[in-house]
Design an enzyme around this catalytic site. Structure first.
Site, PDB file in Angstrom:
ATOM      1  N   HIS A  69     -39.865  76.596 -86.370  1.00  0.00           N
ATOM      2  CA  HIS A  69     -40.213  77.291 -85.143  1.00  0.00           C
ATOM      3  C   HIS A  69     -39.794  78.762 -85.203  1.00  0.00           C
ATOM      4  O   HIS A  69     -38.801  79.181 -84.633  1.00  0.00           O
ATOM      5  CB  HIS A  69     -39.561  76.593 -83.941  1.00  0.00           C
ATOM      6  N   HIS A 103     -39.641  69.296 -88.878  1.00  0.00           N
ATOM      7  CA  HIS A 103     -39.216  68.511 -87.721  1.00  0.00           C
ATOM      8  C   HIS A 103     -39.465  67.017 -87.887  1.00  0.00           C
ATOM      9  O   HIS A 103     -38.930  66.212 -87.122  1.00  0.00           O
ATOM     10  CB  HIS A 103     -39.961  68.993 -86.470  1.00  0.00           C
ATOM     11  N   CYS A 125     -36.697  67.731 -92.685  1.00  0.00           N
ATOM     12  CA  CYS A 125     -35.300  67.968 -93.041  1.00  0.00           C
ATOM     13  C   CYS A 125     -34.643  66.631 -93.382  1.00  0.00           C
ATOM     14  O   CYS A 125     -34.800  65.657 -92.649  1.00  0.00           O
ATOM     15  CB  CYS A 125     -34.564  68.627 -91.877  1.00  0.00           C
ATOM     16  N   HIS A 153     -40.622  67.532 -77.872  1.00  0.00           N
ATOM     17  CA  HIS A 153     -40.208  68.258 -79.072  1.00  0.00           C
ATOM     18  C   HIS A 153     -40.721  67.512 -80.301  1.00  0.00           C
ATOM     19  O   HIS A 153     -40.676  66.283 -80.353  1.00  0.00           O
ATOM     20  CB  HIS A 153     -38.684  68.374 -79.126  1.00  0.00           C
ATOM     21  N   GLU A 155     -39.536  66.924 -83.172  1.00  0.00           N
ATOM     22  CA  GLU A 155     -38.580  66.015 -83.800  1.00  0.00           C
ATOM     23  C   GLU A 155     -38.489  64.703 -83.037  1.00  0.00           C
ATOM     24  O   GLU A 155     -38.412  63.621 -83.636  1.00  0.00           O
ATOM     25  CB  GLU A 155     -37.194  66.662 -83.890  1.00  0.00           C
ATOM     26  N   THR A 194     -31.390  66.255 -83.620  1.00  0.00           N
ATOM     27  CA  THR A 194     -30.379  66.945 -84.429  1.00  0.00           C
ATOM     28  C   THR A 194     -30.002  68.321 -83.912  1.00  0.00           C
ATOM     29  O   THR A 194     -29.036  68.922 -84.402  1.00  0.00           O
ATOM     30  CB  THR A 194     -30.861  67.101 -85.884  1.00  0.00           C
ATOM     31  N   ASN A 254     -32.735  74.664 -81.210  1.00  0.00           N
ATOM     32  CA  ASN A 254     -31.374  75.095 -81.539  1.00  0.00           C
ATOM     33  C   ASN A 254     -31.104  76.516 -81.083  1.00  0.00           C
ATOM     34  O   ASN A 254     -29.984  76.853 -80.702  1.00  0.00           O
ATOM     35  CB  ASN A 254     -31.094  74.905 -83.033  1.00  0.00           C
TER      36      ASN A 254
END
Length: 338
Positions: A69, A103, A125, A153, A155, A194, A254
Site C-alpha cells: 500500500h 497482503h 508476507c 482490509h 489481509e 498483522t 500500519n
C-alpha cells in the site's frame, strides 16, 4: 521481553531547547527520527518478486492488487512494466507472470490461477502466511476462529478466505469483543491481522479471554515484528515531539496505526502524508521538536522528501532514536531462485 527477531536497544536521549534564530536566519528545528521506520522484510521481498519477475520474464508482469500500500512504489513498478489489476479476469491468457500482493489472498485466487494455467508468484508476507496456516490448524481441530482485524482490509479478506464461509468471525474493536456471539457449543481460537495497534489488540484479546476462558491463542503473537517495532519507536519519541509526521498511505493499516499511536503516546498533533509534496512545512512553525516515522510500505526516499521540505523553512538538528535493530530477510519464491 526481548524479541527473538530483533536486537533491542535503549533509545538515545538528549535534551535542551533549541536556540533562538538570529534575525533573518531560519528557525532551528529539532527532528527526532524514529528507528526502525519504513520498509520491512515482507515489503522488501514483495517488491523484489515483481522486479525479479520483470527481469526474468520481461514486461508485462501482472500484479493482483497493489503489491504494497504505497502509490510511489506502485507507480515506480508500473514504469518498469508491472500492470496492476484487481482481479484475475482482467489478465489475458498470454503466459506472463501474475504476482499476488504481500497482503495475502483467499484460496480461491490461486485455485483460479491454476485452473487457467497461469504462472503465478505468491508475494504474501511469510508472517501473513503463518496466520493462514494457523487458522487452518485451528479449524482442523474443530475450532471456530475469531479474527481481530479491520473489515475490508486485503489481509483480512485473505485470511478469512483460507477457510469455508462461516468458519471465521471478524472482531474489529473492543466493543465488538464485548458483544460477539460465536456459534454455540463450539471451541474457539483467536488470531489477528498483522498490522494492528498493539495496545488496542491487547485490550481486545483481554476481553475475549475474559468472556471465553478456553479460547485458544496463537502459538506466537500474530502482530508482526515490524508493526511492533515501529509503534515502539513512535512511543519513544512522541512525548518529546510537538508534531509527528508519519510517511505512509491512507490505505496502509500500519501507517494509520502509527499516527494514532503517536497521539495516544502524548504528541499534540500527528499527520499522515504520502510524500514530501503533500507536507506543508508551515505546520512546524512555532514548534521546537518534530518527530518523523514511516510505515512499513514507505521507502526512505519519501522520508528524505519530508526532510527536504522542512529544510526550506528550518535549520534542522536531526537525532535518530533507535529502539530496535532489524536484520530479517525472507527468501524469494523457489521459481525466482537461481
Amino acid at each position: 521481553m526481548l524479541s527473538t527477531e530483533t536486537d533491542l536497544a535503549r533509545p538515545a536521549v538528549s535534551g535542551g531547547d533549541p536556540p533562538r534564530p538570529a534575525p533573518g536566519a531560519k528557525q532551528r528545528l529539532k527532528v527526532l527520527m524514529a528507528g526502525p521506520r519504513g520498509f520491512c522484510a515482507g515489503v522488501d521481498r514483495a517488491i523484489k518478486i515483481v522486479e525479479e519477475a520483470l527481469a526474468r520474464r520481461g514486461a508485462p508482469v501482472y500484479v493482483r492488487h497493489e503489491i504494497v500500500h504505497n502509490r510511489f512504489v506502485v507507480e515506480r513498478l508500473e514504469t518498469l512494466g508491472a500492470v496492476f489489476v484487481e482481479e484475475l479476469d482482467e489478465i489475458p491468457d498470454n503466459g506472463q507472470p501474475v504476482v499476488f500482493s504481500a497482503h495475502g489472498v483467499p484460496k480461491s485466487v490461486p485455485a483460479e490461477a491454476r485452473a487457467r494455467e497461469m504462472f503465478f508468484l505468491d508475494a504474501t508476507c511469510p508472517l501473513v502466511s503463518k496466520v493462514h496456516r494457523e487458522v487452518e490448524r485451528h479449524s482442523a481441530t474443530g475450532r471456530h476462529i475469531l479474527l481481530i482485524g479491520h473489515a475490508g482490509h486485503p489481509e483480512v479478506i485473505g485470511t478469512m478466505g483460507q477457510l469455508p464461509e462461516g468458519s471465521v468471525t471478524l472482531v474489529e474493536d473492543a466493543a465488538q469483543a464485548r458483544t460477539v456471539q460465536p456459534p454455540a457449543g463450539v471451541q474457539l481460537a483467536f488470531t489477528t491481522q498483522t498490522t494492528l495497534s498493539v495496545d488496542d489488540t491487547i485490550e481486545i484479546v483481554s476481553i475475549l479471554q475474559d468472556r471465553f476462558p478456553d479460547i485458544a491463542s496463537p502459538t506466537k503473537e500474530d502482530i508482526c515484528y515490524a508493526t511492533t517495532n515501529r509503534q515502539a519507536a513512535v512511543k519513544a519519541i512522541a512525548p518529546r515531539s510537538e508534531l509527528m509526521v508519519v510517511v505512509g498511505a491512507p490505505n496502509s493499516s500500519n501507517s494509520v496505526r502509527l499516527r494514532e499511536v503517536a497521539e495516544r503516546a502524548g504528541c499534540p498533533r500527528a499527520v499522515l502524508v504520502q510524500r514530501g509534496r503533500d507536507f506543508d512545512p508551515a505546520l512546524a512553525d512555532g514548534v521546537a521538536t518534530v518527530g518523523i516515522t514511516a510505515g512499513a510500505s514507505a521507502p526512505e526516499i519519501l522520508v528524505d522528501e519530508v526532510l527536504d521540505r522542512l529544510r526550506t523553512r528550518f535549520e534542522l538538528e536531526i537525532e535518530e532514536i533507535v529502539v530496535a535493530r532489524e536484520n530479517i530477510t525472507f527468501k524469494l519464491p523457489a521459481a525466482l531462485q537461481d
